[in-house]
Design a protein around this motif. Structure first.
Motif, PDB file in Angstrom:
ATOM      1  N   TYR A 112       6.398   8.053  -3.310  1.00  0.00           N
ATOM      2  CA  TYR A 112       5.428   7.366  -2.467  1.00  0.00           C
ATOM      3  C   TYR A 112       6.076   6.980  -1.143  1.00  0.00           C
ATOM      4  N   GLN A 113       5.220   6.788  -0.158  1.00  0.00           N
ATOM      5  CA  GLN A 113       5.651   6.172   1.089  1.00  0.00           C
ATOM      6  C   GLN A 113       4.826   4.917   1.298  1.00  0.00           C
ATOM      7  N   VAL A 114       5.497   3.829   1.670  1.00  0.00           N
ATOM      8  CA  VAL A 114       4.792   2.579   1.941  1.00  0.00           C
ATOM      9  C   VAL A 114       4.020   2.725   3.249  1.00  0.00           C
ATOM     10  N   THR A 115       2.728   2.441   3.197  1.00  0.00           N
ATOM     11  CA  THR A 115       1.883   2.578   4.386  1.00  0.00           C
ATOM     12  C   THR A 115       1.417   1.241   4.942  1.00  0.00           C
ATOM     13  N   GLY A 116       1.601   0.185   4.177  1.00  0.00           N
ATOM     14  CA  GLY A 116       1.158  -1.115   4.665  1.00  0.00           C
ATOM     15  C   GLY A 116       1.617  -2.239   3.769  1.00  0.00           C
ATOM     16  N   LEU A 117       1.592  -3.438   4.320  1.00  0.00           N
ATOM     17  CA  LEU A 117       2.060  -4.621   3.610  1.00  0.00           C
ATOM     18  C   LEU A 117       1.138  -5.780   3.975  1.00  0.00           C
ATOM     19  N   THR A 118       0.609  -6.452   2.952  1.00  0.00           N
ATOM     20  CA  THR A 118      -0.286  -7.584   3.197  1.00  0.00           C
ATOM     21  C   THR A 118       0.197  -8.791   2.411  1.00  0.00           C
ATOM     22  N   ILE A 119       0.302  -9.932   3.073  1.00  0.00           N
ATOM     23  CA  ILE A 119       0.682 -11.177   2.413  1.00  0.00           C
ATOM     24  C   ILE A 119      -0.493 -12.137   2.494  1.00  0.00           C
ATOM     25  N   GLU A 120      -0.866 -12.693   1.351  1.00  0.00           N
ATOM     26  CA  GLU A 120      -2.011 -13.596   1.338  1.00  0.00           C
ATOM     27  C   GLU A 120      -1.837 -14.676   0.282  1.00  0.00           C
ATOM     28  N   GLU A 121      -2.504 -15.783   0.510  1.00  0.00           N
ATOM     29  CA  GLU A 121      -2.559 -16.862  -0.475  1.00  0.00           C
ATOM     30  C   GLU A 121      -3.735 -16.574  -1.397  1.00  0.00           C
ATOM     31  N   PRO A 122      -3.486 -16.309  -2.683  1.00  0.00           N
ATOM     32  CA  PRO A 122      -4.589 -15.951  -3.577  1.00  0.00           C
ATOM     33  C   PRO A 122      -5.516 -17.130  -3.853  1.00  0.00           C
ATOM     34  N   SER A 148       0.849  -1.198   0.000  1.00  0.00           N
ATOM     35  CA  SER A 148       0.000   0.000   0.000  1.00  0.00           C
ATOM     36  C   SER A 148       0.881   1.243   0.000  1.00  0.00           C
ATOM     37  N   LEU A 149       0.498   2.238  -0.808  1.00  0.00           N
ATOM     38  CA  LEU A 149       1.315   3.433  -1.006  1.00  0.00           C
ATOM     39  C   LEU A 149       0.511   4.704  -0.740  1.00  0.00           C
ATOM     40  N   ASN A 154       0.845   9.070  -1.591  1.00  0.00           N
ATOM     41  CA  ASN A 154       1.535  10.230  -2.150  1.00  0.00           C
ATOM     42  C   ASN A 154       0.919  11.485  -1.544  1.00  0.00           C
ATOM     43  N   ASN A 155       1.742  12.319  -0.937  1.00  0.00           N
ATOM     44  CA  ASN A 155       1.238  13.495  -0.220  1.00  0.00           C
ATOM     45  C   ASN A 155       0.543  14.507  -1.118  1.00  0.00           C
ATOM     46  N   ASP A 156       0.904  14.517  -2.403  1.00  0.00           N
ATOM     47  CA  ASP A 156       0.318  15.485  -3.331  1.00  0.00           C
ATOM     48  C   ASP A 156      -0.918  14.945  -4.040  1.00  0.00           C
ATOM     49  N   GLY A 157      -1.331  13.745  -3.669  1.00  0.00           N
ATOM     50  CA  GLY A 157      -2.502  13.155  -4.305  1.00  0.00           C
ATOM     51  C   GLY A 157      -2.247  12.680  -5.720  1.00  0.00           C
ATOM     52  N   LEU A 158      -0.973  12.483  -6.073  1.00  0.00           N
ATOM     53  CA  LEU A 158      -0.631  12.070  -7.431  1.00  0.00           C
ATOM     54  C   LEU A 158      -0.750  10.557  -7.580  1.00  0.00           C
ATOM     55  N   GLY A 159      -1.183  10.143  -8.752  1.00  0.00           N
ATOM     56  CA  GLY A 159      -1.228   8.726  -9.074  1.00  0.00           C
ATOM     57  C   GLY A 159      -0.060   8.358  -9.970  1.00  0.00           C
ATOM     58  N   PRO A 160       0.029   7.107 -10.386  1.00  0.00           N
ATOM     59  CA  PRO A 160       1.142   6.668 -11.226  1.00  0.00           C
ATOM     60  C   PRO A 160       1.080   7.272 -12.622  1.00  0.00           C
ATOM     61  N   LYS A 161       2.245   7.443 -13.231  1.00  0.00           N
ATOM     62  CA  LYS A 161       2.304   7.854 -14.623  1.00  0.00           C
ATOM     63  C   LYS A 161       1.782   6.720 -15.500  1.00  0.00           C
ATOM     64  N   TYR A 162       1.293   7.068 -16.686  1.00  0.00           N
ATOM     65  CA  TYR A 162       0.667   6.079 -17.574  1.00  0.00           C
ATOM     66  C   TYR A 162       1.604   4.907 -17.869  1.00  0.00           C
ATOM     67  N   ASP A 163       2.834   5.200 -18.240  1.00  0.00           N
ATOM     68  CA  ASP A 163       3.792   4.172 -18.652  1.00  0.00           C
ATOM     69  C   ASP A 163       4.833   3.987 -17.546  1.00  0.00           C
ATOM     70  N   HIS A 164       4.478   3.223 -16.506  1.00  0.00           N
ATOM     71  CA  HIS A 164       5.368   3.133 -15.344  1.00  0.00           C
ATOM     72  C   HIS A 164       5.851   1.718 -15.043  1.00  0.00           C
ATOM     73  N   ASN A 165       5.420   0.725 -15.820  1.00  0.00           N
ATOM     74  CA  ASN A 165       5.722  -0.673 -15.488  1.00  0.00           C
ATOM     75  C   ASN A 165       7.216  -0.934 -15.331  1.00  0.00           C
ATOM     76  N   PHE A 166       8.001  -0.532 -16.336  1.00  0.00           N
ATOM     77  CA  PHE A 166       9.434  -0.801 -16.315  1.00  0.00           C
ATOM     78  C   PHE A 166      10.108  -0.037 -15.179  1.00  0.00           C
ATOM     79  N   SER A 181       6.702   2.738   5.940  1.00  0.00           N
ATOM     80  CA  SER A 181       7.496   3.975   6.043  1.00  0.00           C
ATOM     81  C   SER A 181       8.621   4.044   5.012  1.00  0.00           C
ATOM     82  N   THR A 182       8.868   2.944   4.280  1.00  0.00           N
ATOM     83  CA  THR A 182       9.856   2.983   3.199  1.00  0.00           C
ATOM     84  C   THR A 182       9.403   3.968   2.129  1.00  0.00           C
ATOM     85  N   LYS A 183      10.337   4.758   1.613  1.00  0.00           N
ATOM     86  CA  LYS A 183      10.019   5.717   0.559  1.00  0.00           C
ATOM     87  C   LYS A 183      10.550   5.213  -0.780  1.00  0.00           C
TER      88      LYS A 183
END
Length: 219
Positions: free
Chosen positions: A98-108, A6-7, A9-21, A88-90
């Motif tokens: 972004y700052q990491v706000t949470g981490l969830t591990i689950e069996e899909p 979970s991430l 962003n303080n400015d309310g920004l989302g990911p850029k369109y082409d961000h995969n790589f 809290s990792t940035k």
């Protein structure tokens, strides 16, 4: 297993369109901080199926919340990622911080039925080496062959997964090392053994799963 990061962003920004790589580079660099040798092995092309990445998915532009997910069947990779993306990792993906706000591990959940892409599927024509999408003749058959070739290559058994139906969604232009490719998002009806379907959920469908392509989950 799936690890959801979970991430915020303080400015309310989302990911850029082409961000995969760019996201894959961030993930690899953070894994490398915790184990250089093992991260180097993961980076080798023949070990790219060690994990699969989703895209960054916005939750709310108003609050700046978003998330991405990693799938893997390796407990070691999961442990590395858990340390690399502790709360809290940035991280910076493209120009967005972004700052990491949470981490969830689950069996899909894994069983035959409907699956949806969390990152677009990258397939290529064997003759031309060009990326192909849903309007390419025989796309569904090519998708099924690619799935079962992956299963045979990594699980060392004959792949028996069938693509009963594929419903295309958006086609994405994505950049990998300066080259533009087309990748396909969509929903699909898959039938097959649960063990083989679990492999697809944990390692992705198609090419370059660790670069943010081909992650699917059961609907």
């Amino acid at each position: 297993m799936h690890l959801t990061v979970s991430l915020h962003n303080n400015d309310g920004l989302g990911p850029k369109y082409d961000h995969n790589f760019k996201l894959s580079g961030v993930v690899y660099s953070h894994l490398k901080k915790h184990n250089t040798e093992e991260a180097g092995a993961i980076h080798d092309s023949h070990k790219r199926s060690a994990f699969v990445l989703s895209e960054i998915h916005p939750v709310s532009k108003k609050t700046g919340e978003s998330w991405f997910r990693m799938g893997t069947s390796s407990d070691y990779v999961l442990k590395m990622a858990g340390k690399a993306f502790a709360p809290s990792t940035k991280i910076t993906v493209g120009a967005v911080e972004y700052q990491v706000t949470g981490l969830t591990i689950e069996e899909p959940v894994v069983r035959p039925g409907e699956f949806v892409t969390l990152s677009p599927i990258l397939l290529k024509d064997k003759k031309t080496n060009q990326s192909i999408v849903h309007d390419t003749p025989g796309y569904k058959d090519t998708l099924e062959m690619a799935i079962n070739a992956q299963i045979k290559n990594y699980m060392k058994v004959e792949g028996t997964v069938r693509v009963i139906h594929f419903e295309p969604q958006a086609v994405r232009n994505r950049t990998i090392k300066g080259r533009t490719v087309l990748a396909q998002k969509g929903r699909m009806l898959l039938d097959g053994e649960e063990e083989q379907l679990r492999f697809l959920v944990n390692h992705g469908i198609g090419r370059s799963p660790a670069l943010g392509f081909g992650m699917v989950v059961r609907v």
